[in-house]
Design a protein around this motif. Structure first.
Motif, PDB file in Angstrom:
ATOM      1  N   VAL A 129       0.827  -1.179   0.015  1.00 54.32           N
ATOM      2  CA  VAL A 129       0.038   0.095   0.207  1.00 54.32           C
ATOM      3  C   VAL A 129       0.895   1.302   0.069  1.00 54.32           C
ATOM      4  CG1 VAL A 129      -1.951  -1.306   1.102  1.00 54.32           C
ATOM      5  CG2 VAL A 129      -0.161   0.011   2.522  1.00 54.32           C
ATOM      6  N   GLU A 130       0.356   2.458  -0.565  1.00 52.19           N
ATOM      7  CA  GLU A 130       0.922   3.549  -0.536  1.00 52.19           C
ATOM      8  C   GLU A 130      -0.091   4.698  -0.140  1.00 52.19           C
ATOM      9  OE1 GLU A 130       2.682   4.234  -4.382  1.00 52.19           O
ATOM     10  OE2 GLU A 130       0.761   4.651  -5.299  1.00 52.19           O
ATOM     11  N   GLY A 131       0.467   5.981  -0.121  1.00 53.11           N
ATOM     12  CA  GLY A 131      -0.557   7.116   0.427  1.00 53.11           C
ATOM     13  C   GLY A 131      -1.319   6.755   1.805  1.00 53.11           C
ATOM     14  N   GLU A 132      -2.571   6.929   1.137  1.00 55.02           N
ATOM     15  CA  GLU A 132      -3.684   6.690   2.139  1.00 55.02           C
ATOM     16  C   GLU A 132      -4.310   5.408   2.217  1.00 55.02           C
ATOM     17  OE1 GLU A 132      -4.659   9.046   4.440  1.00 55.02           O
ATOM     18  OE2 GLU A 132      -3.168  10.189   3.546  1.00 55.02           O
ATOM     19  N   GLY A 133      -3.379   4.431   1.990  1.00 57.72           N
ATOM     20  CA  GLY A 133      -3.792   3.005   2.232  1.00 57.72           C
ATOM     21  C   GLY A 133      -4.286   2.436   0.684  1.00 57.72           C
ATOM     22  N   ARG A 134      -3.670   3.130  -0.385  1.00 55.23           N
ATOM     23  CA  ARG A 134      -4.290   2.706  -1.622  1.00 55.23           C
ATOM     24  C   ARG A 134      -3.408   1.217  -1.984  1.00 55.23           C
ATOM     25  NH1 ARG A 134      -2.866   3.524  -6.878  1.00 55.23           N
ATOM     26  NH2 ARG A 134      -1.194   4.854  -6.298  1.00 55.23           N
ATOM     27  N   VAL A 135      -3.903   0.274  -2.474  1.00 58.16           N
ATOM     28  CA  VAL A 135      -3.504  -0.877  -2.707  1.00 58.16           C
ATOM     29  C   VAL A 135      -2.737  -0.805  -4.324  1.00 58.16           C
ATOM     30  CG1 VAL A 135      -3.706  -3.459  -3.021  1.00 58.16           C
ATOM     31  CG2 VAL A 135      -5.024  -2.157  -1.487  1.00 58.16           C
ATOM     32  N   VAL A 136      -1.501  -1.090  -4.330  1.00 56.48           N
ATOM     33  CA  VAL A 136      -0.740  -1.049  -5.436  1.00 56.48           C
ATOM     34  C   VAL A 136      -0.297  -2.352  -5.961  1.00 56.48           C
ATOM     35  CG1 VAL A 136       0.032   1.441  -5.306  1.00 56.48           C
ATOM     36  CG2 VAL A 136       1.203  -0.433  -4.478  1.00 56.48           C
ATOM     37  N   ASP A 196     -12.256   0.049  -1.075  1.00 56.31           N
ATOM     38  CA  ASP A 196     -13.115   0.806  -1.476  1.00 56.31           C
ATOM     39  C   ASP A 196     -13.030   1.735  -3.001  1.00 56.31           C
ATOM     40  OD1 ASP A 196     -11.549   3.214  -1.075  1.00 56.31           O
ATOM     41  OD2 ASP A 196     -12.153   3.727   0.731  1.00 56.31           O
ATOM     42  N   THR A 197     -13.812   2.688  -3.228  1.00 56.62           N
ATOM     43  CA  THR A 197     -14.012   3.055  -4.624  1.00 56.62           C
ATOM     44  C   THR A 197     -12.770   3.853  -4.992  1.00 56.62           C
ATOM     45  OG1 THR A 197     -15.162   5.033  -3.554  1.00 56.62           O
ATOM     46  CG2 THR A 197     -16.538   3.390  -4.582  1.00 56.62           C
ATOM     47  N   THR A 198     -11.967   4.457  -3.885  1.00 56.25           N
ATOM     48  CA  THR A 198     -10.708   5.076  -3.992  1.00 56.25           C
ATOM     49  C   THR A 198      -9.561   3.953  -4.286  1.00 56.25           C
ATOM     50  OG1 THR A 198     -10.174   5.464  -1.791  1.00 56.25           O
ATOM     51  CG2 THR A 198     -11.760   7.013  -2.689  1.00 56.25           C
ATOM     52  N   GLY A 199      -9.535   2.765  -3.971  1.00 53.77           N
ATOM     53  CA  GLY A 199      -8.507   1.971  -4.212  1.00 53.77           C
ATOM     54  C   GLY A 199      -8.065   1.547  -2.623  1.00 53.77           C
ATOM     55  N   ALA A 200      -8.511   2.329  -1.493  1.00 59.40           N
ATOM     56  CA  ALA A 200      -7.969   2.235  -0.165  1.00 59.40           C
ATOM     57  C   ALA A 200      -8.468   0.884   0.270  1.00 59.40           C
ATOM     58  CB  ALA A 200      -8.443   3.254   0.640  1.00 59.40           C
ATOM     59  N   ILE A 201      -7.309   0.249   1.029  1.00 58.66           N
ATOM     60  CA  ILE A 201      -7.667  -1.173   1.539  1.00 58.66           C
ATOM     61  C   ILE A 201      -8.738  -0.953   2.779  1.00 58.66           C
ATOM     62  CG2 ILE A 201      -5.950  -1.296   3.257  1.00 58.66           C
ATOM     63  CD1 ILE A 201      -5.559  -4.348   2.180  1.00 58.66           C
ATOM     64  N   GLN A 202      -9.672  -1.802   2.692  1.00 56.89           N
ATOM     65  CA  GLN A 202     -10.605  -2.197   3.841  1.00 56.89           C
ATOM     66  C   GLN A 202     -10.461  -3.459   4.614  1.00 56.89           C
ATOM     67  OE1 GLN A 202     -12.921   0.592   4.120  1.00 56.89           O
ATOM     68  NE2 GLN A 202     -11.266   1.374   2.979  1.00 56.89           N
ATOM     69  N   GLY A 203     -10.037  -4.391   4.008  1.00 55.60           N
ATOM     70  CA  GLY A 203      -9.922  -5.770   4.787  1.00 55.60           C
ATOM     71  C   GLY A 203      -9.396  -6.666   3.798  1.00 55.60           C
ATOM     72  N   ILE A 204      -9.308  -7.866   4.182  1.00 53.63           N
ATOM     73  CA  ILE A 204      -8.732  -9.183   3.237  1.00 53.63           C
ATOM     74  C   ILE A 204      -9.701 -10.186   3.405  1.00 53.63           C
ATOM     75  CG2 ILE A 204      -7.057 -10.856   3.119  1.00 53.63           C
ATOM     76  CD1 ILE A 204      -5.923  -8.525   2.136  1.00 53.63           C
ATOM     77  N   VAL A 205     -10.068 -10.821   2.203  1.00 59.18           N
ATOM     78  CA  VAL A 205     -11.100 -11.859   2.236  1.00 59.18           C
ATOM     79  C   VAL A 205     -10.227 -13.224   1.798  1.00 59.18           C
ATOM     80  CG1 VAL A 205     -12.070 -11.492  -0.095  1.00 59.18           C
ATOM     81  CG2 VAL A 205     -13.355 -12.735   1.640  1.00 59.18           C
ATOM     82  N   SER A 206     -10.362 -14.244   2.241  1.00 59.25           N
ATOM     83  CA  SER A 206      -9.677 -15.373   1.849  1.00 59.25           C
ATOM     84  C   SER A 206     -10.611 -16.489   1.626  1.00 59.25           C
ATOM     85  CB  SER A 206      -8.586 -15.925   3.239  1.00 59.25           C
ATOM     86  OG  SER A 206      -9.218 -16.291   4.182  1.00 59.25           O
ATOM     87  N   ARG A 207     -10.180 -17.629   0.825  1.00 61.06           N
ATOM     88  CA  ARG A 207     -10.915 -18.679   0.801  1.00 61.06           C
ATOM     89  C   ARG A 207     -11.740 -19.372   1.961  1.00 61.06           C
ATOM     90  NH1 ARG A 207      -6.824 -22.626  -3.028  1.00 61.06           N
ATOM     91  NH2 ARG A 207      -6.897 -21.350  -4.633  1.00 61.06           N
ATOM     92  N   ALA A 208     -10.904 -19.369   3.207  1.00 61.65           N
ATOM     93  CA  ALA A 208     -11.524 -19.768   4.606  1.00 61.65           C
ATOM     94  C   ALA A 208     -12.560 -18.698   4.873  1.00 61.65           C
ATOM     95  CB  ALA A 208     -10.316 -19.519   5.449  1.00 61.65           C
ATOM     96  N   ASP A 209     -12.567 -17.332   4.496  1.00 60.17           N
ATOM     97  CA  ASP A 209     -13.474 -16.420   5.085  1.00 60.17           C
ATOM     98  C   ASP A 209     -14.837 -16.659   4.310  1.00 60.17           C
ATOM     99  OD1 ASP A 209     -12.074 -15.053   6.638  1.00 60.17           O
ATOM    100  OD2 ASP A 209     -11.141 -13.683   4.918  1.00 60.17           O
ATOM    101  N   LEU A 210     -14.547 -17.195   2.793  1.00 56.90           N
ATOM    102  CA  LEU A 210     -15.959 -17.297   1.990  1.00 56.90           C
ATOM    103  C   LEU A 210     -16.418 -18.644   2.621  1.00 56.90           C
ATOM    104  CD1 LEU A 210     -14.433 -16.826  -1.669  1.00 56.90           C
ATOM    105  CD2 LEU A 210     -15.828 -15.104  -0.060  1.00 56.90           C
ATOM    106  N   LEU A 211     -16.165 -19.412   3.155  1.00 57.32           N
ATOM    107  CA  LEU A 211     -16.654 -20.822   3.741  1.00 57.32           C
ATOM    108  C   LEU A 211     -17.309 -20.379   5.077  1.00 57.32           C
ATOM    109  CD1 LEU A 211     -13.875 -23.207   3.078  1.00 57.32           C
ATOM    110  CD2 LEU A 211     -16.038 -22.861   1.883  1.00 57.32           C
TER     111      LEU A 211
END
Length: 222
Positions: free
Chosen positions: A43-50, A125-140
């Protein structure tokens, strides 16, 4: 009122382990080991995922550590050899990162993972800033819903909607995520639809349909 479907925001992990583009190789490895993850967003700046650095990105260095490639082989493995000589996240990462929105459905997230052969997705989110992580385990996680909750949702969102006049004659039982529908309804044509809608309820593992109408039993659809 129909229960809204689960979204990525409902199941994602909100505590995110991320690194900056300038993070060094050993810093990245240390973070992965400490937090027991196999990939970290960059991430860079305000948490934008690059980008994302995964174990696969890091293992390239080990792969080519004792193996000196010729010029032709280097050209064939240009990306890999470039990463093997790198030590900062911005050079090691896979970019652009494959990301997903918080409001995306769980099937959408699962299809993204399958299409891109990844085990987790940064949620942005819409700005590309990270909000969380979702994994295969999360989907289950939806399959951990209590049987009573599943039964209540199937009854309210499926049976009462499809059979407003005869829903009290329908039994809804759930055991380990498997729904059993039994009883008599007024319209036999709606029985296959009831089974399909019950199966679509998130967290349902399977459906056994023993509903009947006018004395005829509808076989469980496969």
């Amino acid at each position: 009122m129909t229960t809204p479907p689960f979204t990525v925001a409902d199941v994602m992990t909100r505590k995110v382990v991320a690194v900056l583009p300038g993070a060094e190789f050993k810093e990245i490895v240390t973070a992965m080991e400490r937090w027991k993850v196999t990939a970290v967003p960059v991430v860079e700046g305000e948490g934008r995922v690059v980008g994302v650095v995964s174990e696969a990105d890091l293992l390239v260095k080990e792969e080519f550590h004792d193996h000196r490639l010729g010029l032709v082989e280097q050209m064939r493995h240009l990306d890999a050899t470039a990463k093997a000589g790198s030590r900062r996240a911005e050079d090691l990462m896979t970019s652009p990162a494959v990301t997903v929105a918080p409001e995306a459905s769980l099937p959408q997230a699962a299809r993204l993972m399958a299409a891109h052969h990844v085990k987790r997705l940064p949620v942005v989110d819409t700005t590309g800033a990270i909000q969380g992580i979702v994994s295969r385990a999360d989907l289950l996680k939806v399959f951990l819903r209590p049987d009573d909750d599943l039964a209540a949702e199937v009854r309210h969102d499926v049976i009462e909607q499809l059979f407003p006049l005869s829903h009290r004659k329908v039994g809804v039982r759930v055991d380990a995520g498997v729904v059993t529908l039994s009883g008599e309804v007024g319209d036999s044509a709606l029985i296959p639809l009831a089974a399909r809608l019950a199966r679509a309820v998130e967290g349902v593992v399977d459906v056994r349909c023993d509903l009947s109408a006018r004395g005829r039993t509808q076989p469980h659809p496969r």
